[in-house]
Design a protein around this motif. Structure first.
Motif, short mmCIF file in Angstrom:
data_model
loop_
_atom_site.label_atom_id
_atom_site.label_comp_id
_atom_site.label_asym_id
_atom_site.label_seq_id
_atom_site.Cartn_x
_atom_site.Cartn_y
_atom_site.Cartn_z
N ARG A 26 104.57 81.78 42.49
CA ARG A 26 105.07 80.92 41.41
C ARG A 26 106.59 80.90 41.30
O ARG A 26 107.15 79.97 40.74
CB ARG A 26 104.47 81.38 40.07
CG ARG A 26 102.96 81.24 39.99
CD ARG A 26 102.39 81.84 38.72
NE ARG A 26 100.95 81.64 38.64
CZ ARG A 26 100.05 82.41 39.22
NH1 ARG A 26 100.44 83.47 39.91
NH2 ARG A 26 98.76 82.15 39.13
N SER A 27 107.24 81.90 41.78
CA SER A 27 108.69 82.02 41.62
C SER A 27 109.43 81.08 42.58
O SER A 27 108.95 80.78 43.67
CB SER A 27 109.12 83.46 41.85
OG SER A 27 108.61 83.96 43.07
N TYR B 65 113.87 78.47 36.43
CA TYR B 65 113.12 78.39 35.17
C TYR B 65 113.95 77.89 33.98
O TYR B 65 113.74 78.31 32.84
CB TYR B 65 112.49 79.75 34.82
CG TYR B 65 112.12 80.55 36.05
CD1 TYR B 65 111.30 79.99 37.04
CD2 TYR B 65 112.62 81.84 36.28
CE1 TYR B 65 110.98 80.70 38.20
CE2 TYR B 65 112.31 82.55 37.42
CZ TYR B 65 111.50 81.97 38.39
OH TYR B 65 111.20 82.67 39.54
N THR C 228 112.90 87.22 33.95
CA THR C 228 111.77 86.79 34.77
C THR C 228 110.92 88.02 35.05
O THR C 228 111.10 89.06 34.40
CB THR C 228 112.24 86.08 36.06
OG1 THR C 228 111.10 85.63 36.80
CG2 THR C 228 113.08 87.00 36.93
N THR C 229 109.97 87.93 35.96
CA THR C 229 108.99 89.00 36.12
C THR C 229 109.09 89.66 37.49
O THR C 229 109.68 89.10 38.43
CB THR C 229 107.56 88.46 35.95
OG1 THR C 229 107.30 87.49 36.97
CG2 THR C 229 107.39 87.81 34.59
N TRP D 26 106.97 91.31 40.91
CA TRP D 26 105.96 90.68 41.77
C TRP D 26 104.58 90.73 41.16
O TRP D 26 103.84 89.74 41.14
CB TRP D 26 105.92 91.36 43.15
CG TRP D 26 105.00 90.65 44.10
CD1 TRP D 26 105.34 89.70 45.02
CD2 TRP D 26 103.57 90.80 44.19
NE1 TRP D 26 104.22 89.24 45.67
CE2 TRP D 26 103.12 89.90 45.18
CE3 TRP D 26 102.64 91.58 43.53
CZ2 TRP D 26 101.77 89.78 45.52
CZ3 TRP D 26 101.29 91.46 43.86
CH2 TRP D 26 100.87 90.57 44.84
N TYR E 267 103.49 91.11 38.02
CA TYR E 267 103.30 90.26 36.84
C TYR E 267 103.14 88.80 37.25
O TYR E 267 102.30 88.08 36.72
CB TYR E 267 104.50 90.39 35.89
CG TYR E 267 104.35 91.47 34.84
CD1 TYR E 267 104.35 91.16 33.49
CD2 TYR E 267 104.23 92.81 35.19
CE1 TYR E 267 104.25 92.14 32.51
CE2 TYR E 267 104.13 93.81 34.23
CZ TYR E 267 104.13 93.48 32.89
OH TYR E 267 104.02 94.46 31.93
N GLU E 268 103.99 88.38 38.17
CA GLU E 268 103.91 87.00 38.64
C GLU E 268 102.55 86.69 39.22
O GLU E 268 101.95 85.66 38.92
CB GLU E 268 105.00 86.74 39.70
CG GLU E 268 104.89 85.39 40.36
CD GLU E 268 105.95 85.15 41.42
OE1 GLU E 268 105.82 84.19 42.20
OE2 GLU E 268 106.93 85.92 41.46
N GLU E 269 102.04 87.58 40.05
CA GLU E 269 100.78 87.35 40.75
C GLU E 269 99.58 87.49 39.82
O GLU E 269 98.66 86.66 39.86
CB GLU E 269 100.64 88.32 41.92
CG GLU E 269 99.34 88.19 42.70
CD GLU E 269 99.17 86.86 43.40
OE1 GLU E 269 98.01 86.44 43.62
OE2 GLU E 269 100.19 86.22 43.73
N SER F 191 100.26 85.71 35.95
CA SER F 191 100.39 84.25 36.13
C SER F 191 101.57 83.61 35.42
O SER F 191 101.47 82.50 34.90
CB SER F 191 99.09 83.55 35.70
OG SER F 191 97.99 84.08 36.37
N VAL G 237 106.25 83.47 35.45
CA VAL G 237 107.54 83.95 35.94
C VAL G 237 108.68 83.67 34.96
O VAL G 237 109.75 84.27 35.08
CB VAL G 237 107.91 83.33 37.31
CG1 VAL G 237 107.03 83.88 38.40
CG2 VAL G 237 107.85 81.80 37.27
N ASP G 238 108.46 82.77 34.02
CA ASP G 238 109.52 82.46 33.05
C ASP G 238 109.47 83.50 31.95
O ASP G 238 108.69 83.41 31.01
CB ASP G 238 109.39 81.04 32.50
CG ASP G 238 107.96 80.68 32.13
OD1 ASP G 238 107.02 81.40 32.53
OD2 ASP G 238 107.77 79.67 31.43
#
Length: 720
Positions: free
Chosen positions: A108-109, A135, A179-180, A182, A184-186, A189, A191-192
């Motif tokens: 997502r990033s 973002y 931002t987050t 790895w 947290y992003e995965e 869901s 990144v902002d």
């Protein structure tokens, strides 16, 4: 009659028409079967218009007529010219934030170049003259834009385009602001990781310290003389996570305050949002095992916090929605979803966390909250009330609990509502037809216009003789009914016997069997059906849409019940007279690759052939958030990690097995396949494997998908 005419006559007598043959190019490079849709919808505040991004233009449409009335900006006429990839309105809709030159980082990033466009003056300015940003978002009054760059948070005052740096300690692989990380992003869901207060006077933002997280090293081969190393922080199950904090920044005083989230450091903060009070932030906190959740209300001026709601589970708390918490404008109540009665439902609480009432109930799941019309106190949502295989659209009154079903046709309904709830767009699909996009007026549930019907695609599908989904069910060894569907050849003859290829994903909360068109690898499956195979898709226990007990049965023992169910499915196929039970195959990707690997090893002797793409082969290699949610940590549940690892049963492999992975997979690491291959070699087992240099989890880019599906097709034809 000559031989050619006889052949042609024979072909028509079997199929009824000259069916076109599906090629791998059709669905990898040619987009022969691509659906049309309506993207980039932005509902405008006055309730009369919406906008879309089309042909590098942001176009304004009249809602009631569905006709364009104005081009708000044309990227090709700007100076400099901009290829608009996304856009956002300011709160007063006088400005647009245009983004271009996206560069992906992980799932997502991304980084991008942002421009601020003034609709009245038609002027455009770069948001920053420095490096790319990520973002970017307007403040509520549209006077400022915040963004992230190189792990730090910034904002720009649009009146003078002055850039202010909020955080200064950001550093790759150490400190992250706004931002987050790895995982947290995965797994959560998003990144902002920064949030404007409703009055635009404060910024709340995440700060991660990932210094203690161990690095994973991806070698990038490329075409250079020596490969390069890419090291990033990846917390594997049982290992250290980032330490996470929430901070507040006051724009006027430039002072920072840290939110008090308690003394425990080994936690997650998966969701943050402002309440109706511009000085109160809502924070959701999970313990490491993800079976205890607290909702905190935090004073943004002092950082002081109060726990208003706690939820506990004997298994895990599943945050399926990115936004399942709604604070009412009066500041006195909020709506939240939980599985406290065994199904995901909506509940109304007072602002101090006391339960007011349960809004929805029954043996079905609320799938998505679409929003609350504060004027009429009407809540809109989609659910599985009709069937776990369908999604329907409902409204319900907060005052009376009177419920109305707004969608009529059987199938899947994905809804996009206007901000004032007067209109909605229904993305409707069935197993027999691609997506139909329609615009409705909510009052009276009146259809205004069909925006896209995909009838042209439907004709193409007919020319290629696509097979319809035939739904079926079977029972597990314990008597639980499971769902599946088959795709049969067009000239199917029940007196003959056919090989069957089973596709599954099987992961917790997932769903592949539904009354919807297409699905994962659908065109690949249709191509195999044309070549004389039956393709069957199964959802095992542990998948979604059927309540908490069904989904959470696999807790602490991933793979065990799913394998039982896949074997039960194979035995079900063996009872069908038209199935050749000596030619059963199985394949899957990611979690599905894990299960196809397990079926060929621990479940050996059932399937003649298996394909595993990018599989997990031992959950010890996967990340903390996902894995520990379902298995706890390896320290607490070692057997849950090893008892259903394909590597544990490498010596039991039977049949033809193809193992595929991308060496650049940042998600399910290539390490998984290397370890399984090593175990198979040491066990003296013959198998096939293939790796894609530098390709990530999706294994794509260039002609990669063409190569991948061609290889898998050939493997099925030769071995099943």
């Amino acid at each position: 009659m000559n031989k050619l005419l006889i052949a042609v006559f024979f072909a028509f007598s079997i199929t009824g028409y000259a069916q076109k043959q599906i090629t791998v190019e059709d669905f990898t490079t040619k987009n022969t079967f691509s659906q049309k849709t309506v993207r980039g919808i932005n509902w405008m505040k006055d309730g009369k218009f919406y906008s879309t991004l089309e042909n590098n233009k942001v176009v304004k449409y009249n809602i009631t007529s569905g006709k364009p009335v104005e081009t708000l900006v044309d990227g090709s006429t700007l100076n400099p010219k901009i290829e608009i990839q996304d856009y956002l309105f300011s709160g007063d809709e006088k400005k647009l934030l245009l983004s271009t030159n996206f560069q992906s980082i992980y799932r997502r990033s991304f980084t991008a170049d942002y421009f601020v466009y003034d609709i009245a003056t038609k002027s455009v300015k770069a948001l920053s003259s420095k490096d790319k940003q990520s973002y970017a978002a307007f403040s509520g009054d549209g006077s400022k834009v915040a963004f992230v760059r190189e792990n730090n948070l910034f904002y720009v005052t649009l009146a003078d385009m002055q850039e202010v740096q909020v955080s200064t300690d950001g550093k790759f692989n150490h400190i992250i602001n706004g931002t987050t990380d790895w995982v947290y992003e995965e797994e959560f869901s998003f990144v902002d990781g920064f949030y404007w207060s409703p009055d635009g006077k404060k910024l709340a933002y995440y700060r991660f310290d990932e210094s203690a997280v161990r690095e994973y090293n991806l070698q990038r081969w490329g075409k250079t003389l020596y490969p390069t190393d890419y090291r990033f922080k990846y917390p594997k199950a049982g290992e250290a996570n980032s330490t996470v904090e929430i901070w507040f920044y006051d724009l006027a005083s430039k002072q920072k305050v840290k939110a008090d989230i308690g003394t425990e450091k080994d936690i997650y903060i998966p969701r943050v949002k402002w309440t109706a009070d511009a000085n109160v932030l809502s924070i959701r906190k999970l313990n490491r095992l993800q079976n205890n959740l607290d909702i905190l209300h935090v004073n943004a001026s002092t950082g002081a916090s109060t726990v208003v709601l706690s939820e506990k589970s004997e298994t895990f708390i599943d945050l399926e929605f990115t936004d399942d918490l709604i604070y009412l404008n009066d500041g006195k109540q909020f709506i939240y979803t939980t599985e406290r009665d065994g199904f995901k439902h909506l509940y109304l609480y007072s602002i101090d966390g006391k339960l007011v009432k349960q809004i929805t109930s029954g043996k079905f799941e609320v799938s998505q909250i679409l929003g609350l019309d504060e004027k009429t106190k009407t809540l809109y949502y989609t659910s599985t009330e009709v069937s776990p295989l369908e999604r329907h659209f409902y409204s319900i009154s907060l005052n009376s609990n009177k419920k109305t079903k707004l969608s009529e046709s059987a199938g899947g309904h994905t809804i996009n509502m206007s901000t004032d709830y007067q209109f909605y767009i229904d993305y409707f699909t069935t197993s027999a037809h691609p997506t139909v996009v329609s615009l409705y007026k909510t009052k009276g549930n009146a259809l205004l216009k069909v925006l896209e019907n995909n009838d042209a695609l439907a004709k193409v599908l007919d020319e290629y003789g696509f097979s319809a989904k035939e739904f079926f069910s079977f029972k597990t060894v314990e008597g639980t009914q499971l769902d599946g569907y088959m795709l049969k050849p067009k000239n199917f003859d029940a007196s003959k016997q056919y090989p069957v290829l089973v596709y599954q994903y099987s992961g917790p909360g997932s769903q592949n069997v539904s009354n919807a068109w297409g699905g994962s690898h659908f065109f690949f499956h249709q191509m195999l059906v044309q070549k004389g195979y039956i393709v069957a898709v199964i959802d095992s226990r542990g998948t979604g849409a059927r309540g908490e007990n069904f989904k959470k049965l696999t807790y602490k023992q991933l793979g065990k019940y799913e394998l039982e169910d896949l074997i039960a499915g194979a035995k079900f196929f063996s009872t069908l007279e038209y199935v050749d039970d000596s030619r059963l195959g199985i394949w899957g990707w990611s979690y599905g690759g894990y299960m196809s690997s397990l079926a060929m090893t621990k479940g050996a002797g059932i399937f003649k052939m298996g394909i595993a793409v990018a599989p997990v082969t031992n959950w010890r290699f996967y990340d903390t958030v996902y894995t520990e949610r379902y298995l706890q940590t390896p320290q607490l549940n070692a057997s849950g990690y090893d008892d259903n690892s394909p590597s544990t049963y490498a010596d039991k492999l039977q049949g033809n097995f193809l193992l595929i992975h991308g060496t650049g997979d940042d998600n399910v690491h290539f390490q998984n396949s290397v370890v399984l291959q090593d175990a198979l070699v040491n066990a003296g087992k013959q198998f096939h494997s293939f790796y894609y240099p530098d390709k990530h989890h999706g294994i794509q880019g260039g002609k990669t998908k063409l190569h991948l599906y061609t290889m898998m097709m050939d493997y099925v034809l030769e071995n099943l």
